[in-house]
Design a protein around this motif. Structure first.
Motif, PDB file in Angstrom:
ATOM      1  N   GLY A 136      -9.171   7.158  -9.933  1.00 15.01           N
ATOM      2  CA  GLY A 136     -10.248   8.228  -9.411  1.00 15.01           C
ATOM      3  C   GLY A 136     -11.480   7.930 -10.062  1.00 15.01           C
ATOM      4  N   VAL A 137     -12.150   9.122 -10.093  1.00 14.68           N
ATOM      5  CA  VAL A 137     -13.466   9.135 -10.564  1.00 14.68           C
ATOM      6  C   VAL A 137     -13.609  10.346 -11.208  1.00 14.68           C
ATOM      7  CG1 VAL A 137     -14.543   7.817  -8.494  1.00 14.68           C
ATOM      8  CG2 VAL A 137     -14.338  10.528  -8.311  1.00 14.68           C
ATOM      9  N   GLY A 138     -14.803  10.378 -12.164  1.00 12.37           N
ATOM     10  CA  GLY A 138     -14.950  11.352 -13.024  1.00 12.37           C
ATOM     11  C   GLY A 138     -15.214  12.832 -12.412  1.00 12.37           C
ATOM     12  N   SER A 139     -15.740  13.083 -11.373  1.00 11.77           N
ATOM     13  CA  SER A 139     -15.948  14.186 -10.646  1.00 11.77           C
ATOM     14  C   SER A 139     -14.680  14.818 -10.246  1.00 11.77           C
ATOM     15  CB  SER A 139     -16.666  14.432  -9.418  1.00 11.77           C
ATOM     16  OG  SER A 139     -16.580  13.429  -8.484  1.00 11.77           O
ATOM     17  N   PHE A 140     -13.773  13.889  -9.904  1.00 14.97           N
ATOM     18  CA  PHE A 140     -12.410  14.520  -9.492  1.00 14.97           C
ATOM     19  C   PHE A 140     -11.729  15.099 -10.530  1.00 14.97           C
ATOM     20  CE2 PHE A 140     -11.034  11.435  -5.522  1.00 14.97           C
ATOM     21  CZ  PHE A 140     -12.352  11.697  -4.983  1.00 14.97           C
ATOM     22  N   GLU A 141     -11.577  14.363 -11.830  1.00  9.93           N
ATOM     23  CA  GLU A 141     -10.997  14.835 -12.723  1.00  9.93           C
ATOM     24  C   GLU A 141     -11.800  16.358 -13.339  1.00  9.93           C
ATOM     25  OE1 GLU A 141      -9.109  13.451 -17.094  1.00  9.93           O
ATOM     26  OE2 GLU A 141      -9.559  11.911 -15.499  1.00  9.93           O
ATOM     27  N   ALA A 142     -12.947  15.964 -13.463  1.00 10.43           N
ATOM     28  CA  ALA A 142     -13.496  17.200 -13.915  1.00 10.43           C
ATOM     29  C   ALA A 142     -13.325  18.682 -12.872  1.00 10.43           C
ATOM     30  CB  ALA A 142     -15.201  16.926 -13.959  1.00 10.43           C
ATOM     31  N   SER A 200     -13.151   2.413   6.323  1.00  9.06           N
ATOM     32  CA  SER A 200     -11.999   2.944   6.082  1.00  9.06           C
ATOM     33  C   SER A 200     -11.797   3.703   4.814  1.00  9.06           C
ATOM     34  CB  SER A 200     -10.634   2.061   6.141  1.00  9.06           C
ATOM     35  OG  SER A 200      -9.600   2.223   5.635  1.00  9.06           O
ATOM     36  N   TYR A 201     -11.473   5.022   4.736  1.00 12.34           N
ATOM     37  CA  TYR A 201     -11.766   5.732   3.473  1.00 12.34           C
ATOM     38  C   TYR A 201     -10.179   6.323   3.058  1.00 12.34           C
ATOM     39  CZ  TYR A 201     -16.353   5.347   4.145  1.00 12.34           C
ATOM     40  OH  TYR A 201     -17.831   4.651   4.475  1.00 12.34           O
ATOM     41  N   THR A 202      -9.598   5.986   1.911  1.00  7.97           N
ATOM     42  CA  THR A 202      -8.307   6.766   1.420  1.00  7.97           C
ATOM     43  C   THR A 202      -8.752   7.537   0.192  1.00  7.97           C
ATOM     44  OG1 THR A 202      -7.503   4.725   0.717  1.00  7.97           O
ATOM     45  CG2 THR A 202      -7.007   5.304   2.991  1.00  7.97           C
ATOM     46  N   GLY A 203      -8.061   8.574  -0.212  1.00 10.53           N
ATOM     47  CA  GLY A 203      -8.135   9.139  -1.266  1.00 10.53           C
ATOM     48  C   GLY A 203      -7.168  10.264  -1.527  1.00 10.53           C
ATOM     49  N   SER A 204      -6.903  10.475  -2.842  1.00 13.09           N
ATOM     50  CA  SER A 204      -6.087  11.676  -3.077  1.00 13.09           C
ATOM     51  C   SER A 204      -6.156  12.034  -4.333  1.00 13.09           C
ATOM     52  CB  SER A 204      -4.666  11.214  -3.108  1.00 13.09           C
ATOM     53  OG  SER A 204      -4.393  10.217  -3.884  1.00 13.09           O
ATOM     54  N   ILE A 205      -6.012  13.610  -4.583  1.00 14.16           N
ATOM     55  CA  ILE A 205      -5.824  14.376  -5.772  1.00 14.16           C
ATOM     56  C   ILE A 205      -4.314  15.138  -5.772  1.00 14.16           C
ATOM     57  CG2 ILE A 205      -6.664  15.897  -7.437  1.00 14.16           C
ATOM     58  CD1 ILE A 205      -9.328  15.563  -6.283  1.00 14.16           C
TER      59      ILE A 205
END
Length: 440
Positions: A136-142, A200-205
């Motif tokens: 992931g990226v920092g803003s997701f975790e924050a 194409s974009y995929t992502g998840s939290i």
């Protein structure tokens, strides 16, 4: 996750969206604006009319690898991740993004007869690969950690989550051009370029949990707005723009050329298969609305002007200089509060060792003018300088093999928000290329 649209932005040389490394010759020497060759179909279409008569073909293959790292410190928040705490004393963490473009092809066709030149070309004008953030990226975790802190207050003892992001972008361009020599020293060109865009974009939290000071672990139900989010979105679009060029042989040892590419208006339409939680979020938040099914998003290719000169102080030495200007402020997706226009300067030299071998090297400086508003975890472009070198080998009168290496060195960029969110962005990039010229 806002800003994910630009996740797999340009992995090559050029502007935010524009790839200018359309041939191995460019990797050897980025100052191609006034060069006369087969790759002039892209770099100097008017000048290509002065190339040898007959039919000419060039194929290029490039491989690019890039690392995009962001070291983030949200007030030391990451040390509270009880399954993966920050190992650093300041509580910060490095989030790594990898861009891999195993094959970026381009090809050019050139037919010269008398005063006329007919040209066609294909290449990845933008994008050309994918970027993965496995953690992931920092803003997701924050986002997850800070919301747990707000919800639990003094009872907050930690959080955990699983997060990943991946984006792929391919902007495929087809060129068709006609050029004509108006005299022995002057030529002009008129062409058209069509661009087909597929993203194409995929992502998840997912797996969000919080730990309380009592040791109890609870799920995200304390904050229903942070239920599992899953993004799965494809986008496609098409645009056309004219291109005009001019080439002037000012003297036997000086050639000057200019080219202008008009803005390509591009609107990509989304075909989304997100989960309900993500769609609900996107419906109430404009930052995410681009990823709703059927949404249309501006993704203009900016207008582009360039001018260059080729000097031959003595045979067999050739010296090149050039200047590129990108009209970024005239695009729909950016505002003046985000970016100003981008500028590049180039320099290169080429030398024929003998009838069989030639060597070349060059330099490019890219100067972005942007604000913090255009920098995010998933989209960060910094000013840079690039160096390239390579060799050409004439294996026969009709065939030449080209090989090159190209390295880009980026400035770091530090962004501070509310004195507690500090992120330093860094990038590295290298490209290798092989190509072949065939003259019939």
């Amino acid at each position: 996750m806002a800003g994910i649209l630009a996740l797999s932005a340009n992995a090559f040389a050029g502007d935010y969206l524009t790839n200018t490394n359309q041939s191995v010759y460019f990797l050897r020497n980025p100052a191609r604006q006034a060069a006369i060759g087969i790759d002039g179909v892209y770099f100097n279409p008017a000048g290509a009319a002065f190339y040898d008569e007959g039919f000419h073909f060039q194929f290029n293959w490039q491989n690019a690898r890039q690392h995009r790292d962001a070291y983030a410190n949200y007030g030391g928040l990451y040390k509270y991740n009880f399954e993966n705490p920050s190992p650093n004393s300041d509580g910060g963490r490095k989030f790594k993004g990898d861009v891999n473009v195993p094959i970026q092809p381009s090809l050019f066709l050139l037919y010269n007869k008398g005063d006329w030149s007919f040209q066609a070309g294909f290449g990845f004008i933008g994008g050309g690969g994918g970027c993965e953030f496995d953690d992931g990226v920092g803003s997701f975790e924050a986002l997850v950690g800070s919301n747990g802190l707000k919800a639990l207050g003094a009872a907050f003892a930690g959080y955990t989550l699983q997060s990943s992001v991946e984006g792929k972008s391919y902007d495929m361009g087809l060129f068709l051009t006609v050029a004509r020599k108006l005299s022995e020293n002057l030529s002009v060109s008129l062409g058209v370029r069509g661009i087909y865009v597929t993203n194409s974009y995929t992502g998840s939290i997912t797996g969000i949990k919080y730990k309380m000071t009592t040791g109890t672990v609870i799920d995200q139900s304390i904050n229903p707005a942070l239920s599992d989010l899953v993004l799965d979105c494809d986008q496609k679009g098409f645009g056309v723009a004219p291109i005009v060029g001019l080439d002037w042989k000012a003297a036997d040892w000086v050639n000057i050329a200019a080219k202008f590419e008009f803005k390509t208006k591009l609107r990509v339409e989304s075909d989304a298969h997100n989960n309900d939680a993500f769609n609900a979020l996107a419906a109430s938040n404009a930052s995410f609305s681009n990823y709703l099914d059927g949404a249309k998003t501006p993704c203009d290719m900016p207008a582009f002007a360039c001018i260059g000169a080729q000097f031959i102080p003595f045979n067999p030495l050739r010296v090149y200089v050039g200047y590129n200007h990108y009209f970024d402020m005239d695009t729909k997706q950016w505002t003046k509060s985000m970016v100003h226009n981008t500028n590049e300067v180039t320099f290169g030299v080429e030398y024929d060792i003998n009838d069989m071998f030639e060597v070349s090297a060059g330099f490019q400086k890219t100067m972005f003018d942007q604000t913090d508003a255009n920098i995010s975890d998933m989209s960060f472009n910094m000013s840079s300088y690039s160096c390239g070198f390579g060799i050409g080998v004439r294996v026969s009168p009709k065939v030449k093999i080209n090989a090159a290496y190209f390295q880009t060195f980026y400035d770091d960029y530090t962004k501070t928000v509310a004195n507690t969110s500090v992120t330093t962005y860094s990038r590295t990039n290298r490209v290798i290329g092989l190509g072949v010229d065939i003259n019939f």
